[in-house]
Design an enzyme around this catalytic site. Structure first.
Site, PDB file in Angstrom:
ATOM      1  N   ALA A  66      35.265  44.879  45.261  1.00  0.00           N
ATOM      2  CA  ALA A  66      34.719  44.209  44.087  1.00  0.00           C
ATOM      3  C   ALA A  66      35.018  42.715  44.221  1.00  0.00           C
ATOM      4  O   ALA A  66      35.974  42.326  44.894  1.00  0.00           O
ATOM      5  CB  ALA A  66      35.359  44.776  42.827  1.00  0.00           C
ATOM      6  N   GLY A 111      36.198  48.639  46.317  1.00  0.00           N
ATOM      7  CA  GLY A 111      34.882  49.106  45.882  1.00  0.00           C
ATOM      8  C   GLY A 111      33.965  49.444  47.055  1.00  0.00           C
ATOM      9  O   GLY A 111      33.076  50.283  46.921  1.00  0.00           O
ATOM     10  N   GLU A 114      34.784  52.814  48.058  1.00  0.00           N
ATOM     11  CA  GLU A 114      34.325  53.708  46.978  1.00  0.00           C
ATOM     12  C   GLU A 114      32.817  53.953  47.074  1.00  0.00           C
ATOM     13  O   GLU A 114      32.353  55.074  46.869  1.00  0.00           O
ATOM     14  CB  GLU A 114      34.725  53.116  45.626  1.00  0.00           C
ATOM     15  CG  GLU A 114      36.246  53.178  45.411  1.00  0.00           C
ATOM     16  CD  GLU A 114      36.727  52.368  44.220  1.00  0.00           C
ATOM     17  OE1 GLU A 114      36.373  51.169  44.135  1.00  0.00           O
ATOM     18  OE2 GLU A 114      37.442  52.912  43.375  1.00  0.00           O
ATOM     19  N   GLU A 134      43.565  47.559  46.154  1.00  0.00           N
ATOM     20  CA  GLU A 134      43.672  47.078  44.770  1.00  0.00           C
ATOM     21  C   GLU A 134      45.117  46.827  44.369  1.00  0.00           C
ATOM     22  O   GLU A 134      45.414  45.918  43.595  1.00  0.00           O
ATOM     23  CB  GLU A 134      43.029  48.089  43.809  1.00  0.00           C
ATOM     24  CG  GLU A 134      41.504  48.166  43.884  1.00  0.00           C
ATOM     25  CD  GLU A 134      40.990  49.109  44.956  1.00  0.00           C
ATOM     26  OE1 GLU A 134      41.781  49.576  45.804  1.00  0.00           O
ATOM     27  OE2 GLU A 134      39.779  49.377  44.942  1.00  0.00           O
TER      28      GLU A 134
END
Ligand code: DAK
Length: 262
Positions: A66, A111, A114, A134
């Site tokens: 992200a 992300g 993911e 993260e």
């Protein structure tokens, strides 16, 4: 449709969606997630598309997570909104009724990992690196990473990866079952296309039913999962593909699947 942060291309029954922010290592902003959702819907609704490939532009990254610059200014409410929407988009990706291959050409972090895990399986370049970093930013995965990773590689390895925030190589990712196959970097897209074309030559009804029954079955116990298989097996007999596939075998010729109901 024109995208700002993605490339979308359809050829020979295969839609290729490319994250295209190479200067930011294809990091996911809210705008990228919205475009991804639109691209998923395009691929879903286009009967020409039989198989989808997701990859990253540039030589370095699939998706490096992200967008940290944008996330750094989030309030808790904004973080929740981003996570809710991101998870919704990844469920739309995971439930797309066509096979999706993640073609991981570089970093697949946070992300990015993911998104790759929401695809049906992952092919990786030998240069790819995977991780859920993260924790290094003081947060946790927010797009389903803790849950999809644990289901793919098991509880202990998922916890080790998320709790340390370290990266693993493509080969290690293959050894733990996160990645299906690793290819020399220059061969990755050609090998991915080879598998995509093979799947695209099959009947769309059977492709969809196999994908959905495996996914739905894993969310339930074995006996009920096998009951789902009975229903979906029977449903295939409503398609022209079943008549064509079995007819072609008996006539000793190659099948030509059209994906229509009989
Ligand atoms: N976001 C924004 N920009 C990024 C980025 C990212 N994730 N990753 C790289 N970039 C940018 C860099 O800032 C740099 O930009 P400039 O300085 O040139 O403007 C450019 O891409 C090139 O990166 P580097 O110069 O750092 O390249 P290196 O080869 O030296 O290093 C790297 C590559 C991948 C090791 C490094 O860039 C890196 O560590 N990137 C961050 C990786 C990371 O931590 N990713 C996880 C992000 S966290 C949630 C929802 C979602 C999530 C969490 C919560 N909720 C709302 C609850 C998900 C979180 C994440 O994904």
């Amino acid at each position: 449709m024109n995208f700002e942060f993605l490339l979308y291309n359809v050829a020979e029954g295969i839609a290729t969606i490319t994250f295209n922010r190479p200067k930011a290592l294809n990091a996911l902003s809210p705008a990228v997630m919205e475009e991804l959702d639109k691209a998923i819907a395009l691929a879903r609704d286009d009967d020409e598309v039989k198989v989808v490939i997701l990859t990253g532009a540039g030589d370095k990254a699939y998706v490096a997570g992200a967008d940290i610059k944008i996330m750094s200014e989030f309030t808790p409410l904004m973080a929740k909104k981003f996570s809710v929407r991101g998870q919704e988009v990844l469920f739309n990706l995971a439930s797309l009724p066509k096979p999706v291959i993640a073609c991981v050409n570089g970093f697949a972090l946070g992300g990015g990992n993911e998104v790759a895990m929401a695809c049906d399986f992952i092919y990786a370049s030998d240069k790819a690196r995977f991780g859920q970093p993260e924790i290094n930013l003081g947060v946790i995965p927010g797009f389903g990473g803790t849950q999809r990773l644990a289901r793919l590689v098991g509880k202990g390895l998922a916890k080790e990866i998320c709790l340390t925030g370290g990266m693993i190589s493509a080969q290690e990712a293959k050894e733990i079952g996160l990645v299906n196959k690793v290819f020399p970097h220059a061969e990755l897209m050609a090998k991915t296309l080879e598998t995509a074309k093979l799947m695209a030559s099959k009947g769309v009804v059977a492709l969809r039913e196999i994908k959905q029954v495996i996914d739905e079955g894993l969310d339930t116990d074995l006996r009920n999962a096998c009951l789902k298989e009975i229903d979906r097996f029977a449903l295939c007999f409503t398609s022209e593909d079943q008549i064509e596939g079995m007819g072609a075998f008996l006539e000793k010729r190659s099948p030509s699947f059209k994906g229509k109901l009989a």
